[in-house]
Design an enzyme around this catalytic site. Structure first.
Site, PDB file in Angstrom:
ATOM      1  N   GLY A   1      -1.004   4.897  12.394  1.00 36.60           N
ATOM      2  CA  GLY A   1       0.179   4.079  12.156  1.00 36.60           C
ATOM      3  C   GLY A   1      -0.018   3.269  10.895  1.00 36.60           C
ATOM      4  O   GLY A   1      -1.163   2.968  10.517  1.00 36.60           O
TER       5      GLY A   1
ATOM      6  N   GLN B   1       1.294  -3.370   4.607  1.00 41.21           N
ATOM      7  CA  GLN B   1      -0.104  -2.966   4.380  1.00 41.21           C
ATOM      8  C   GLN B   1      -0.290  -2.283   3.023  1.00 41.21           C
ATOM      9  O   GLN B   1      -1.404  -2.177   2.533  1.00 41.21           O
ATOM     10  CB  GLN B   1      -0.576  -2.012   5.489  1.00 41.21           C
ATOM     11  CG  GLN B   1      -0.674  -2.684   6.854  1.00 41.21           C
ATOM     12  CD  GLN B   1      -1.205  -1.709   7.889  1.00 41.21           C
ATOM     13  OE1 GLN B   1      -0.432  -0.958   8.482  1.00 41.21           O
ATOM     14  NE2 GLN B   1      -2.513  -1.709   8.099  1.00 41.21           N
TER      15      GLN B   1
ATOM     16  N   CYS C   1      -7.429  -1.526  12.838  1.00 37.98           N
ATOM     17  CA  CYS C   1      -6.351  -1.609  11.844  1.00 37.98           C
ATOM     18  C   CYS C   1      -6.904  -1.225  10.483  1.00 37.98           C
ATOM     19  O   CYS C   1      -8.020  -1.633  10.140  1.00 37.98           O
ATOM     20  CB  CYS C   1      -5.819  -3.043  11.812  1.00 37.98           C
ATOM     21  SG  CYS C   1      -4.500  -3.299  10.615  1.00 37.98           S
ATOM     22  N   LEU C   2      -6.131  -0.451   9.728  1.00 40.63           N
ATOM     23  CA  LEU C   2      -6.590  -0.061   8.384  1.00 40.63           C
ATOM     24  C   LEU C   2      -6.753  -1.272   7.471  1.00 40.63           C
ATOM     25  O   LEU C   2      -7.484  -1.212   6.494  1.00 40.63           O
ATOM     26  CB  LEU C   2      -5.596   0.938   7.762  1.00 40.63           C
ATOM     27  CG  LEU C   2      -5.502   2.289   8.483  1.00 40.63           C
ATOM     28  CD1 LEU C   2      -4.374   3.131   7.889  1.00 40.63           C
ATOM     29  CD2 LEU C   2      -6.823   3.037   8.406  1.00 40.63           C
TER      30      LEU C   2
ATOM     31  N   HIS D   1       1.868  -2.852  17.537  1.00 44.33           N
ATOM     32  CA  HIS D   1       0.921  -3.259  16.495  1.00 44.33           C
ATOM     33  C   HIS D   1       1.588  -3.203  15.114  1.00 44.33           C
ATOM     34  O   HIS D   1       1.460  -4.137  14.317  1.00 44.33           O
ATOM     35  CB  HIS D   1      -0.304  -2.332  16.562  1.00 44.33           C
ATOM     36  CG  HIS D   1      -1.319  -2.531  15.492  1.00 44.33           C
ATOM     37  ND1 HIS D   1      -2.613  -2.946  15.746  1.00 44.33           N
ATOM     38  CD2 HIS D   1      -1.259  -2.353  14.154  1.00 44.33           C
ATOM     39  CE1 HIS D   1      -3.279  -3.016  14.607  1.00 44.33           C
ATOM     40  NE2 HIS D   1      -2.491  -2.653  13.619  1.00 44.33           N
ATOM     41  N   GLU D   2       2.338  -2.115  14.850  1.00 42.28           N
ATOM     42  CA  GLU D   2       2.974  -1.963  13.532  1.00 42.28           C
ATOM     43  C   GLU D   2       4.115  -2.962  13.342  1.00 42.28           C
ATOM     44  O   GLU D   2       4.283  -3.511  12.248  1.00 42.28           O
ATOM     45  CB  GLU D   2       3.485  -0.530  13.337  1.00 42.28           C
ATOM     46  CG  GLU D   2       2.438   0.562  13.451  1.00 42.28           C
ATOM     47  CD  GLU D   2       1.171   0.311  12.654  1.00 42.28           C
ATOM     48  OE1 GLU D   2       1.223  -0.375  11.614  1.00 42.28           O
ATOM     49  OE2 GLU D   2       0.111   0.795  13.076  1.00 42.28           O
TER      50      GLU D   2
ATOM     51  N   HIS E   1       2.893  -6.239  12.224  1.00 46.81           N
ATOM     52  CA  HIS E   1       2.628  -6.317  10.776  1.00 46.81           C
ATOM     53  C   HIS E   1       3.862  -6.808  10.018  1.00 46.81           C
ATOM     54  O   HIS E   1       3.746  -7.523   9.024  1.00 46.81           O
ATOM     55  CB  HIS E   1       2.252  -4.934  10.233  1.00 46.81           C
ATOM     56  CG  HIS E   1       0.800  -4.588  10.350  1.00 46.81           C
ATOM     57  ND1 HIS E   1      -0.197  -5.312   9.719  1.00 46.81           N
ATOM     58  CD2 HIS E   1       0.176  -3.569  10.993  1.00 46.81           C
ATOM     59  CE1 HIS E   1      -1.372  -4.747   9.987  1.00 46.81           C
ATOM     60  NE2 HIS E   1      -1.181  -3.698  10.759  1.00 46.81           N
TER      61      HIS E   1
END
Ligand code: NI
Length: 188
Positions: free
Chosen positions: A46, A51, A94-95, A136-137, A140
């Site tokens: 995701g 990000q 998370c990235l 989660h996304e 962000h």
């Protein structure tokens, strides 16, 4: 399509609230495609637009590789319109918080309403990994990272490690640059 650089915490852009897209036009579709390419290359399941430094309410997901088959999902202006009473706790990463993982508790099932790549409004009922990932996304897009949902003690340990890792990386890069710079261009 183009692969984009991924911001990592504590970058202040990750803490900002993203703006809704007015309509899903070519620019938004290109962003979605670039984000998917970036996500697959990372690799991740995701990715949210902030990000990659774009403060728009756009997310992409693909959890096919985790055994369930969603395929690439592109969402503009996603919002949670229904949540289950039941919660689920599972490990998140998370990235933008590389190499750190922690348990996070969230509603076990959610329904998300969003605009697809054709600008059509859709509702998607999510459970399991998809439910976790979509929440989660969307976090962000509101400037919230999974580390904001764990204890302050754990969060601060992770943030300190990330700052330290970044400083080390910058120092190594500076040393490489100094070694590579032609002598005539060096400042004295
Ligand atoms: Ni993330």
């Amino acid at each position: 399509m183009a692969k984009l650089p991924i911001l990592t915490a504590p970058d202040p852009r990750l803490k900002r609230k993203s703006a809704p897209v007015e309509r899903v036009d070519d620019e938004v579709r290109w962003l979605m495609d670039d984000m998917l390419e970036t996500m697959y290359a990372a690799p991740g399941i995701g990715l949210a637009a902030p990000q990659v430094g774009v403060l728009k309410r756009v997310i992409v997901l693909d959890i096919e590789r985790e055994g369930t088959s969603t395929g690439p999902i592109r969402m503009a202006n996603p919002e949670i319109v229904d949540v289950s009473d039941e919660d689920a706790t599972s490990e998140e990463g998370c990235l933008s918080v590389p190499e750190h993982y922690s348990d996070v508790e969230r509603p076990a099932r959610v329904t998300v309403r969003y605009l697809d790549r054709d600008g059509e409004s859709r509702d998607l009922a999510c459970e399991g990994l998809l439910a976790k990932c979509v929440q989660h996304e969307i976090d962000h897009l509101d400037g919230v990272l999974f580390i904001d949902r764990i204890s302050a003690l754990k969060r601060n340990i992770i943030l300190r490690k990330l700052v330290k890792a970044r400083k080390e990386k910058e120092r190594e890069a500076a040393e490489d640059d100094a070694a590579a710079a032609p002598r005539s261009r060096r400042k004295v």
